[in-house]
Design a protein around this motif. Structure first.
Motif, PDB file in Angstrom:
ATOM      1  N   GLU A 154       0.848  -1.200   0.000  1.00 34.14           N
ATOM      2  CA  GLU A 154       0.000   0.000   0.000  1.00 34.14           C
ATOM      3  C   GLU A 154       0.885   1.252   0.000  1.00 34.14           C
ATOM      4  N   ALA A 155       1.788   1.280  -0.980  1.00 35.85           N
ATOM      5  CA  ALA A 155       2.764   2.365  -1.053  1.00 35.85           C
ATOM      6  C   ALA A 155       2.103   3.724  -1.233  1.00 35.85           C
ATOM      7  N   ASP A 156       1.026   3.788  -2.014  1.00 40.12           N
ATOM      8  CA  ASP A 156       0.353   5.079  -2.212  1.00 40.12           C
ATOM      9  C   ASP A 156      -0.232   5.610  -0.910  1.00 40.12           C
ATOM     10  N   GLU A 157      -0.754   4.719  -0.060  1.00 40.61           N
ATOM     11  CA  GLU A 157      -1.290   5.143   1.229  1.00 40.61           C
ATOM     12  C   GLU A 157      -0.168   5.694   2.114  1.00 40.61           C
ATOM     13  N   MET A 158       1.005   5.046   2.061  1.00 44.95           N
ATOM     14  CA  MET A 158       2.113   5.529   2.893  1.00 44.95           C
ATOM     15  C   MET A 158       2.546   6.928   2.467  1.00 44.95           C
ATOM     16  N   LEU A 159       2.540   7.186   1.161  1.00 43.98           N
ATOM     17  CA  LEU A 159       2.881   8.534   0.705  1.00 43.98           C
ATOM     18  C   LEU A 159       1.806   9.534   1.107  1.00 43.98           C
ATOM     19  N   ASN A 160       0.539   9.137   0.998  1.00 40.90           N
ATOM     20  CA  ASN A 160      -0.563  10.010   1.417  1.00 40.90           C
ATOM     21  C   ASN A 160      -0.444  10.386   2.883  1.00 40.90           C
ATOM     22  N   MET A 161       0.109   9.498   3.698  1.00 34.75           N
ATOM     23  CA  MET A 161       0.236   9.742   5.125  1.00 34.75           C
ATOM     24  C   MET A 161       1.550  10.439   5.483  1.00 34.75           C
ATOM     25  N   GLY A 162       2.329  10.822   4.466  1.00 39.00           N
ATOM     26  CA  GLY A 162       3.539  11.596   4.716  1.00 39.00           C
ATOM     27  C   GLY A 162       4.770  10.785   5.059  1.00 39.00           C
ATOM     28  N   PHE A 163       4.840   9.507   4.607  1.00 41.16           N
ATOM     29  CA  PHE A 163       5.955   8.638   4.978  1.00 41.16           C
ATOM     30  C   PHE A 163       7.061   8.561   3.925  1.00 41.16           C
ATOM     31  N   GLN A 164       7.058   9.432   2.921  1.00 34.75           N
ATOM     32  CA  GLN A 164       8.036   9.301   1.836  1.00 34.75           C
ATOM     33  C   GLN A 164       9.476   9.356   2.348  1.00 34.75           C
ATOM     34  N   ASP A 165       9.791  10.327   3.210  1.00 34.09           N
ATOM     35  CA  ASP A 165      11.161  10.434   3.740  1.00 34.09           C
ATOM     36  C   ASP A 165      11.544   9.191   4.530  1.00 34.09           C
ATOM     37  N   ASP A 166      10.586   8.670   5.329  1.00 32.54           N
ATOM     38  CA  ASP A 166      10.854   7.459   6.112  1.00 32.54           C
ATOM     39  C   ASP A 166      11.142   6.266   5.208  1.00 32.54           C
ATOM     40  N   ILE A 167      10.365   6.120   4.133  1.00 32.39           N
ATOM     41  CA  ILE A 167      10.561   4.999   3.213  1.00 32.39           C
ATOM     42  C   ILE A 167      11.945   5.080   2.577  1.00 32.39           C
ATOM     43  N   GLU A 168      12.325   6.288   2.162  1.00 34.15           N
ATOM     44  CA  GLU A 168      13.632   6.441   1.526  1.00 34.15           C
ATOM     45  C   GLU A 168      14.763   6.171   2.520  1.00 34.15           C
ATOM     46  N   THR A 169      14.576   6.581   3.778  1.00 41.51           N
ATOM     47  CA  THR A 169      15.571   6.284   4.818  1.00 41.51           C
ATOM     48  C   THR A 169      15.728   4.785   5.005  1.00 41.51           C
ATOM     49  N   ILE A 170      14.601   4.085   5.041  1.00 45.23           N
ATOM     50  CA  ILE A 170      14.627   2.621   5.226  1.00 45.23           C
ATOM     51  C   ILE A 170      15.312   1.944   4.043  1.00 45.23           C
ATOM     52  N   LEU A 171      14.987   2.372   2.825  1.00 43.74           N
ATOM     53  CA  LEU A 171      15.606   1.762   1.646  1.00 43.74           C
ATOM     54  C   LEU A 171      17.118   2.009   1.621  1.00 43.74           C
ATOM     55  N   LYS A 172      17.544   3.183   2.091  1.00 47.21           N
ATOM     56  CA  LYS A 172      18.981   3.469   2.153  1.00 47.21           C
ATOM     57  C   LYS A 172      19.682   2.584   3.191  1.00 47.21           C
ATOM     58  N   ASN A 173      18.933   2.098   4.186  1.00 46.12           N
ATOM     59  CA  ASN A 173      19.500   1.243   5.234  1.00 46.12           C
ATOM     60  C   ASN A 173      19.450  -0.241   4.904  1.00 46.12           C
ATOM     61  N   SER A 179      16.100  -7.709  -4.032  1.00 48.15           N
ATOM     62  CA  SER A 179      14.935  -7.271  -4.813  1.00 48.15           C
ATOM     63  C   SER A 179      14.008  -6.434  -3.942  1.00 48.15           C
ATOM     64  N   THR A 180      13.278  -5.549  -4.609  1.00 46.37           N
ATOM     65  CA  THR A 180      12.287  -4.686  -3.953  1.00 46.37           C
ATOM     66  C   THR A 180      10.948  -4.918  -4.637  1.00 46.37           C
ATOM     67  N   TRP A 181       9.917  -5.172  -3.815  1.00 43.12           N
ATOM     68  CA  TRP A 181       8.581  -5.455  -4.364  1.00 43.12           C
ATOM     69  C   TRP A 181       7.634  -4.364  -3.881  1.00 43.12           C
ATOM     70  N   LEU A 182       7.083  -3.627  -4.801  1.00 46.13           N
ATOM     71  CA  LEU A 182       6.219  -2.501  -4.462  1.00 46.13           C
ATOM     72  C   LEU A 182       4.786  -2.810  -4.889  1.00 46.13           C
ATOM     73  N   PHE A 183       3.865  -2.764  -3.927  1.00 47.51           N
ATOM     74  CA  PHE A 183       2.446  -3.000  -4.206  1.00 47.51           C
ATOM     75  C   PHE A 183       1.665  -1.735  -3.900  1.00 47.51           C
ATOM     76  N   SER A 184       0.788  -1.349  -4.816  1.00 47.57           N
ATOM     77  CA  SER A 184       0.057  -0.098  -4.663  1.00 47.57           C
ATOM     78  C   SER A 184      -1.247  -0.180  -5.447  1.00 47.57           C
ATOM     79  N   ALA A 185      -2.261   0.565  -4.973  1.00 45.19           N
ATOM     80  CA  ALA A 185      -3.528   0.605  -5.710  1.00 45.19           C
ATOM     81  C   ALA A 185      -3.423   1.554  -6.896  1.00 45.19           C
ATOM     82  N   THR A 186      -2.545   2.567  -6.789  1.00 47.72           N
ATOM     83  CA  THR A 186      -2.386   3.559  -7.850  1.00 47.72           C
ATOM     84  C   THR A 186      -0.903   3.835  -8.064  1.00 47.72           C
TER      85      THR A 186
END
Length: 553
Positions: A154-173, A179-186
């Protein structure tokens, strides 16, 4: 059509799947699982809620991780604690026959010490909300350096909730991820940007069309005046005895107010909103799943991640602003091959939006009449009769009491017994609906309201039916929050309404920029909004809100 045995899954997983009664994979499972089992291919899966995404990534994770290695190898990131727990529960069901694989759910609102202990015991799969995971990283309580697989659910929901910086921090760690698997409705631009930066030539899967509402749901609406919304809601509930449903409101204040009213009137209902502690939230959800509660009333933010089987009805106390939100709401019913009903309570100015949703989601809406008082009583009466005739009398020693009953009712006719039973059951309904008014908005009233809109009439009503001044009685507020803070217009609107506990009707135009925003609001509500928001903090930054006239635009 393919079976799970055609997808390359091991025997342990196939045994669990068969025991759970699943025979054929859903579209997203059939397309994703063979790709993900390679373990080296990035994937973007576009699919709506309820299409089986958890199994699509959960089954490959269980097959790919090494149970002999007692450290985190797979990471699933999701927007809410409810979804976090749901994912873990579902993967645990598939994990029944896989030896040595352990999962942990990591989310806020509960003891971080217990979660740290679970991680240190040795886990292969971590399912986490972004905020709590960042907290664990900063405490050095979790090591993500050996993570091989990252799932963004639910990546789009996470962005809607303002988590973009957190996601990028996690991916950098997670430097060693295979592999990275991204699931989203939009697929908004922000999601596309994340996929370009952190994924290599991802395999893309699309299941269904964007913003397509479920065809297994009957989409209905009723038209009434704004001040009648609560009475219409109550009447719809009474007209559908046996309803097991979710009612959606815009704000937590509305959710709480409606819950208190319905509870006082004898309905089994609880509210789900952001003010609840994790313990309270779990208790409400357990009661709802066990059907101790007939109804759940929730805001969109609080309801994210809810997946409860058998929901018969979704009621929109008000239409949401975003069509995506409508499809998410209506998708809570009509699942797993069953049908459901989604009813929206609208006033005449919103009927055009119904047409827009019809056009974009490609499903027809059916206009209903608000049931009359007599209709409600009749429906309740037939429901009671059916329940009476189907009552199970096989387990009680009722024969013992028959002689006493026969003696007691010897002088009473069968017709009178039935009348007395009906009176005991329906006295409340009959009294309440005896002189019930017609809550439908007739064509003449709709024409008057449309004419009032065209003439610039300056009297409007908020969601509770109270009048306030519109038109020229609006003022503009400045706030130092914008799109750079991770907000879209809909999520920003929800944030403002939740912070101020004001109805949407007091708002006019919202103009969002990267760093700041301007909000038109009724003058009578502007002071309350400013007092509620100015000086509060968002992500550690002080919010500044004041009249726009005092700020250079």
């Amino acid at each position: 059509m393919a079976t799970f045995r055609d997808l390359g899954l091991n025997e342990q997983l196939l045994t669990s799947i068969e025991e759970m009664g699943f025979t054929q994979p859903t579209n997203i499972q059939e397309k994703a699982i063979p790709v993900l089992l390679s373990g080296t291919k990035d994937l973007v899966g576009l699919a709506q809620t309820g299409t089986g995404k958890t199994a699509a990534f959960g089954l490959p994770l269980l097959q790919l991780v090494d149970p002999a290695k007692k450290f985190p190898q797979a990471l699933v990131i999701c927007p809410t604690r409810e979804l976090c727990m749901q994912i873990v529960n579902e993967i645990e069901n598939f994990n029944k026959h896989s030896k040595g694989i352990h999962l942990v759910a990591v989310y806020g609102g509960t003891s971080i010490s217990a979660q740290i202990r679970d991680i240190r015991r040795g886990v292969q799969i971590v399912v986490a909300t972004p905020g709590r995971l960042i907290d664990l990283i900063e405490r050095k309580a979790i090591n993500l350096e050996e993570i091989s697989y990252v799932v963004l659910d639910e990546a789009d929901e996470m962005l809607n909730m303002g988590f973009q910086d957190d996601i990028e921090t996690i991916l950098k760690n997670t430097p060693k991820r295979e592999s990275t698997w991204l699931f989203s409705a939009t697929m908004p631009p922000e999601i596309r940007s994340v996929s370009k930066r952190y994924m290599k030539d991802p395999f893309e899967i699309t299941v269904g069309k964007k913003n397509t509402a479920s065809k297994s749901v009957d989409h209905q609406y009723v038209v009434t005046q704004a001040q009648h919304r609560y009475e219409v809601l109550k009447r719809l509930i009474d007209f559908n005895p046996g309803m097991y449903g979710i009612i959606f409101t815009r704000t937590k204040a509305d959710a709480q107010e409606i819950t208190e009213k319905l509870t006082r009137e004898g309905y089994d209902i609880e509210a789900l909103h952001g003010d609840l502690s994790q313990q309270q939230r779990n208790k409400v959800m357990d009661e709802f799943r066990e059907k101790t509660l007939q109804l759940l009333i929730a805001t969109d933010v609080a309801a994210r991640g809810i997946d409860v089987q058998g929901i018969t009805h979704v009621i929109n106390f008000e239409l949401p602003d975003d069509i995506e939100v409508y499809t998410h709401r209506s998708g809570r019913t009509g699942r797993a091959g069953k049908t459901g009903v989604c009813i929206s309570i609208v006033h005449s100015r919103e009927t055009r939006r119904i047409r827009d949703i019809e056009r974009i989601t490609q499903v027809p809406f059916h206009k209903l009449e608000v049931p009359s008082g007599k209709d409600v009583c009749r429906k309740q009466f037939f429901y009671f009769m059916d329940k009476l005739l189907s009552a199970d009398i096989s387990h009680g020693d009722y024969e013992t009491y028959l002689p006493m009953l026969s003696e007691k009712f010897a002088e009473v006719s069968k017709e009178e017994v039935l009348k007395r039973v009906a009176a005991l059951e329906f006295d409340r309904f009959l009294k309440y609906y005896e002189n019930a008014e017609d809550l439908n908005m007739r064509e003449r009233e709709q024409r008057f309201e449309r004419r009032d809109d065209r003439s610039g009439g300056d009297r409007r009503r908020d969601t509770r039916g109270r009048e306030f001044s519109g038109g020229g009685n609006m003022t503009r507020l400045f706030v130092n929050i914008g799109t750079k803070d991770g907000f879209y217009k809909a999520s920003f609107l929800q944030f403002i309404l939740d912070m101020s506990d004001l109805p949407k009707d007091v708002l006019g135009r919202i103009d969002m920029k990267e760093m700041n925003s301007w909000i038109e609001v009724d003058k009578d509500a502007a002071r309350k909004m400013t007092q509620a928001i100015d000086g509060k903090k968002y992500k550690g930054r002080r919010i500044r809100m004041n009249e726009a006239d005092s700020v250079r635009r």
